[in-house]
Scaffold this active site. Structure first.
Site, PDB file in Angstrom:
ATOM      1  N   ASP A  30      10.476   1.070   3.000  1.00 34.16           N
ATOM      2  CA  ASP A  30       9.043   0.434   3.318  1.00 34.16           C
ATOM      3  C   ASP A  30       8.310   1.230   4.537  1.00 34.16           C
ATOM      4  OD1 ASP A  30       8.761  -0.904   1.084  1.00 34.16           O
ATOM      5  OD2 ASP A  30       9.478  -2.733   2.018  1.00 34.16           O
TER       6      ASP A  30
ATOM      7  N   LYS B 292      14.890   1.250  -2.792  1.00 35.08           N
ATOM      8  CA  LYS B 292      13.531   0.852  -3.397  1.00 35.08           C
ATOM      9  C   LYS B 292      12.382   1.674  -2.795  1.00 35.08           C
ATOM     10  CE  LYS B 292      11.414  -3.126  -2.602  1.00 35.08           C
ATOM     11  NZ  LYS B 292      10.123  -3.030  -2.565  1.00 35.08           N
TER      12      LYS B 292
ATOM     13  N   ASP C  29       9.382   0.634  -7.293  1.00 29.51           N
ATOM     14  CA  ASP C  29       8.775  -0.712  -7.099  1.00 29.51           C
ATOM     15  C   ASP C  29       7.320  -0.524  -7.128  1.00 29.51           C
ATOM     16  OD1 ASP C  29       8.417  -3.442  -7.066  1.00 29.51           O
ATOM     17  OD2 ASP C  29       8.973  -3.602  -4.972  1.00 29.51           O
TER      18      ASP C  29
ATOM     19  N   LYS D 290       5.208  -2.056  -9.152  1.00 25.95           N
ATOM     20  CA  LYS D 290       4.575  -3.356  -9.492  1.00 25.95           C
ATOM     21  C   LYS D 290       3.213  -3.211 -10.461  1.00 25.95           C
ATOM     22  CE  LYS D 290       6.112  -6.236  -5.810  1.00 25.95           C
ATOM     23  NZ  LYS D 290       6.746  -5.205  -4.666  1.00 25.95           N
ATOM     24  N   PHE D 291       3.439  -2.348 -11.681  1.00 23.55           N
ATOM     25  CA  PHE D 291       2.338  -2.178 -12.443  1.00 23.55           C
ATOM     26  C   PHE D 291       1.703  -3.320 -12.876  1.00 23.55           C
ATOM     27  CE2 PHE D 291       5.016   1.815 -13.732  1.00 23.55           C
ATOM     28  CZ  PHE D 291       4.364   2.648 -12.560  1.00 23.55           C
ATOM     29  N   HIS D 292       0.418  -3.252 -12.823  1.00 26.16           N
ATOM     30  CA  HIS D 292      -0.288  -4.650 -13.331  1.00 26.16           C
ATOM     31  C   HIS D 292      -1.728  -4.044 -13.725  1.00 26.16           C
ATOM     32  CE1 HIS D 292      -1.627  -9.026 -12.260  1.00 26.16           C
ATOM     33  NE2 HIS D 292      -1.907  -8.741 -13.547  1.00 26.16           N
ATOM     34  N   ASP D 293      -1.927  -3.993 -15.066  1.00 27.61           N
ATOM     35  CA  ASP D 293      -3.097  -3.412 -15.552  1.00 27.61           C
ATOM     36  C   ASP D 293      -3.201  -3.654 -17.230  1.00 27.61           C
ATOM     37  OD1 ASP D 293      -5.487  -1.748 -15.863  1.00 27.61           O
ATOM     38  OD2 ASP D 293      -4.781  -0.545 -14.128  1.00 27.61           O
ATOM     39  N   ILE D 294      -4.167  -3.295 -17.931  1.00 29.78           N
ATOM     40  CA  ILE D 294      -4.353  -3.425 -19.145  1.00 29.78           C
ATOM     41  C   ILE D 294      -3.142  -2.667 -20.053  1.00 29.78           C
ATOM     42  CG2 ILE D 294      -6.828  -3.727 -19.085  1.00 29.78           C
ATOM     43  CD1 ILE D 294      -6.936  -0.688 -20.272  1.00 29.78           C
TER      44      ILE D 294
ATOM     45  N   ASN E 173      -2.656  -0.654 -22.351  1.00 28.46           N
ATOM     46  CA  ASN E 173      -2.715   0.747 -22.600  1.00 28.46           C
ATOM     47  C   ASN E 173      -2.333   1.548 -21.202  1.00 28.46           C
ATOM     48  OD1 ASN E 173      -3.295   3.175 -24.108  1.00 28.46           O
ATOM     49  ND2 ASN E 173      -4.980   3.263 -22.638  1.00 28.46           N
TER      50      ASN E 173
ATOM     51  N   THR F  63       7.558 -13.331  -3.064  1.00 26.32           N
ATOM     52  CA  THR F  63       8.284 -14.215  -2.229  1.00 26.32           C
ATOM     53  C   THR F  63       7.434 -14.609  -0.656  1.00 26.32           C
ATOM     54  OG1 THR F  63       9.418 -12.397  -1.769  1.00 26.32           O
ATOM     55  CG2 THR F  63      10.655 -13.993  -3.154  1.00 26.32           C
TER      56      THR F  63
ATOM     57  N   ARG G 232      17.444 -12.648   4.201  1.00 29.38           N
ATOM     58  CA  ARG G 232      17.630 -12.457   5.739  1.00 29.38           C
ATOM     59  C   ARG G 232      18.977 -12.837   6.011  1.00 29.38           C
ATOM     60  NH1 ARG G 232      13.827 -10.203   4.684  1.00 29.38           N
ATOM     61  NH2 ARG G 232      12.003  -9.908   5.702  1.00 29.38           N
TER      62      ARG G 232
ATOM     63  N   GLN H  83       8.345 -13.452   4.919  1.00 30.27           N
ATOM     64  CA  GLN H  83       8.596 -13.791   3.795  1.00 30.27           C
ATOM     65  C   GLN H  83       8.838 -15.475   3.980  1.00 30.27           C
ATOM     66  OE1 GLN H  83       9.205 -12.344   1.084  1.00 30.27           O
ATOM     67  NE2 GLN H  83      10.078 -10.287   1.403  1.00 30.27           N
TER      68      GLN H  83
ATOM     69  N   GLY I 199      14.621  -5.278   3.067  1.00 31.65           N
ATOM     70  CA  GLY I 199      13.994  -4.208   3.748  1.00 31.65           C
ATOM     71  C   GLY I 199      14.019  -4.156   5.464  1.00 31.65           C
ATOM     72  N   ARG I 200      13.230  -5.021   6.214  1.00 31.76           N
ATOM     73  CA  ARG I 200      13.040  -4.833   7.604  1.00 31.76           C
ATOM     74  C   ARG I 200      14.161  -5.261   8.278  1.00 31.76           C
ATOM     75  NH1 ARG I 200       7.259  -7.919   7.107  1.00 31.76           N
ATOM     76  NH2 ARG I 200       8.610  -8.691   5.371  1.00 31.76           N
TER      77      ARG I 200
HETATM   78  O1  C5P Z   1      11.330  -6.419   4.534  1.00 26.26           O
HETATM   79  P1  C5P Z   1      11.523  -7.190   3.614  1.00 26.26           P
HETATM   80  O2  C5P Z   1      13.090  -7.399   3.197  1.00 26.26           O
HETATM   81  O3  C5P Z   1      10.928  -8.369   3.730  1.00 26.26           O
HETATM   82  O4  C5P Z   1      11.224  -6.460   2.005  1.00 26.26           O
HETATM   83  C1  C5P Z   1      11.259  -6.899   0.909  1.00 26.26           C
HETATM   84  C2  C5P Z   1      10.965  -6.029  -0.003  1.00 26.26           C
HETATM   85  O5  C5P Z   1      11.004  -6.552  -1.220  1.00 26.26           O
HETATM   86  C3  C5P Z   1       9.551  -5.408   0.032  1.00 26.26           C
HETATM   87  O6  C5P Z   1       9.606  -4.158  -0.245  1.00 26.26           O
HETATM   88  C4  C5P Z   1       8.450  -6.191  -0.973  1.00 26.26           C
HETATM   89  O7  C5P Z   1       7.613  -5.356  -1.475  1.00 26.26           O
HETATM   90  C5  C5P Z   1       9.653  -6.368  -1.879  1.00 26.26           C
HETATM   91  N1  C5P Z   1       9.363  -7.651  -2.956  1.00 26.26           N
HETATM   92  C6  C5P Z   1       9.173  -9.028  -2.060  1.00 26.26           C
HETATM   93  N2  C5P Z   1       8.985 -10.035  -3.057  1.00 26.26           N
HETATM   94  C7  C5P Z   1       8.707  -9.942  -4.310  1.00 26.26           C
HETATM   95  C8  C5P Z   1       8.696  -8.561  -4.965  1.00 26.26           C
HETATM   96  C9  C5P Z   1       9.148  -7.498  -3.925  1.00 26.26           C
HETATM   97  O8  C5P Z   1       9.476  -9.076  -0.903  1.00 26.26           O
HETATM   98  N3  C5P Z   1       8.470 -10.903  -5.292  1.00 26.26           N
END
Ligand code: C5P
Length: 244
Positions: free
Chosen positions: A19, A41, A68, A70-74, A76, A132, A194, A203, A223-224
Site C-alpha cells: 500500500d 497485494k 485488489d 475491489k471491482f464494484h459496478d454494473i 457489464n 474490516t 496484527r 482496523q 500491510g502496515r
Molecule cells: O495495513 P493493513 O494491514 O491494515 O492493510 C490491510 C490491507 O487489506 C489493505 O490493503 C486493505 O485495503 C485490505 N483490506 C482490508 N479489509 C477488507 C479488504 C481489504 O483491510 N475487508
C-alpha cells in the site's frame, strides 16, 4: 533464523499489501520480502499511481500478485474489467459482493472465458464482504444495515459461493462460522491481522496471524505492520516465528 515445517507451510499463505503510491518503495519492499512472501497485494493506491508496471515488477521478481481493485459496478462493466485484468496473469482478484449475484456471475464468466481464450491460468476470484475497518456502529448507523456484522458477512459469503467465486475476504472474527457453513475449500482471505503488540491503525476487527490461521483462514493479509516497520524483513521474520 531457522523455520520449522508449520512455519514454512503457513508463511506460504501470507500476503503482504504493497500500500504505497511510490514505485521505488514498492520495488524495494518486494526485494526485501520476497524470500518470505509468496504473494504481494496490489491495491487501488499503487495501481492508480503506477499502473500495470507494478504488477509486472512483482511478477518479474518471481512472486504472485493479488490484484485488489475491489471491482464494484454494473455487471457489464465488471465483466469487462475482469476480462482486462486476466492479461496480467494475477493469482487472485477482488470484487465486492454487495454488487450482487449477477455482477459476480459476470465476473466469473469473464474470467473463465478470457483465461481460456488466452490460455492463461484462471485467477481466484475473491469477494469482498464488509470492510474490516467498519465497526458494528458504522454498519448500523452509517450504512443502515440492521443485522450484526457476522450475520451480514455470512450471508455475503453464501452469495459469493452461489455466484461461483472461489472465496471471500473476511475478518478473523467471521472465519469460524464461514468455514462451518461453506466448507474447507472455500477460500477465506483475512486482512486486519496484527502481530502481538502492533498498532491497530484504522482496523476495527483484528486478531494475530496465528489466531487467524488457527481459526481457519486460507490466507492472511498484512500491510502496515510489515511495510511501515523500521525493518520490514525483521517484522516479517517475527511474524513467521510466531506461527508455531
Ligand atoms: O495495513 P493493513 O494491514 O491494515 O492493510 C490491510 C490491507 O487489506 C489493505 O490493503 C486493505 O485495503 C485490505 N483490506 C482490508 N479489509 C477488507 C479488504 C481489504 O483491510 N475487508
Amino acid at each position: 533464523m531457522t523455520q520449522n515445517k508449520t512455519q514454512v507451510n503457513l508463511k506460504n499463505r501470507i500476503i503482504v499489501a504493497l500500500d504505497t503510491a511510490d514505485f521505488t518503495q514498492a520495488k524495494s519492499l518486494v526485494k526485501t520480502l520476497k524470500r518470505d512472501v509468496p504473494i504481494f497485494k496490489i491495491g487501488s493506491e499503487l495501481f492508480t499511481a503506477c499502473g500495470p508496471r507494478a504488477i509486472q515488477m512483482v511478477r518479474e521478481s518471481g512472486r504472485e500478485v493479488f490484484l485488489d481493485l475491489k471491482f464494484h459496478d454494473i455487471p457489464n462493466t465488471v465483466h469487462r474489467s475482469v476480462r482486462a485484468a486476466i492479461q496480467y496473469e494475477v493469482a487472485m482478484l477482488t470484487i465486492h459482493v454487495s454488487g450482487g449475484l449477477r455482477m459476480m456471475q459476470e465476473a466469473c464468466v469473464a474470467a473463465a472465458d478470457e483465461a481460456q481464450k488466452k490460455n492463461l491460468e484462471l485467477p481466484k476470484l475473491i469477494g469482498v464482504t464488509l470492510l474490516t475497518s467498519l465497526s458494528e456502529e458504522d454498519v448500523k448507523n452509517e450504512i443502515g444495515l440492521s443485522k450484526p456484522i457476522q450475520e451480514t458477512v455470512l450471508r455475503y459469503a453464501g452469495l459469493a459461493q452461489r455466484a461461483g467465486l472461489d472465496g471471500i475476504v473476511a475478518s478473523a472474527f467471521e472465519i469460524k462460522r464461514i468455514r462451518e457453513h461453506y466448507g474447507p475449500d472455500f477460500l477465506i482471505v483475512t486482512p486486519g491481522v496484527r502481530p502481538e503488540g502492533a498498532s491497530r491503525d484504522d482496523q476495527e476487527r483484528v486478531l494475530t496471524p496465528k489466531e487467524a490461521f488457527d481459526l481457519g483462514a486460507s490466507y492472511i493479509v498484512m500491510g502496515r505492520p510489515i511495510t511501515q516497520a523500521t525493518s520490514p524483513a525483521d517484522a516479517m521474520a517475527r511474524v513467521i516465528q510466531s506461527l508455531t
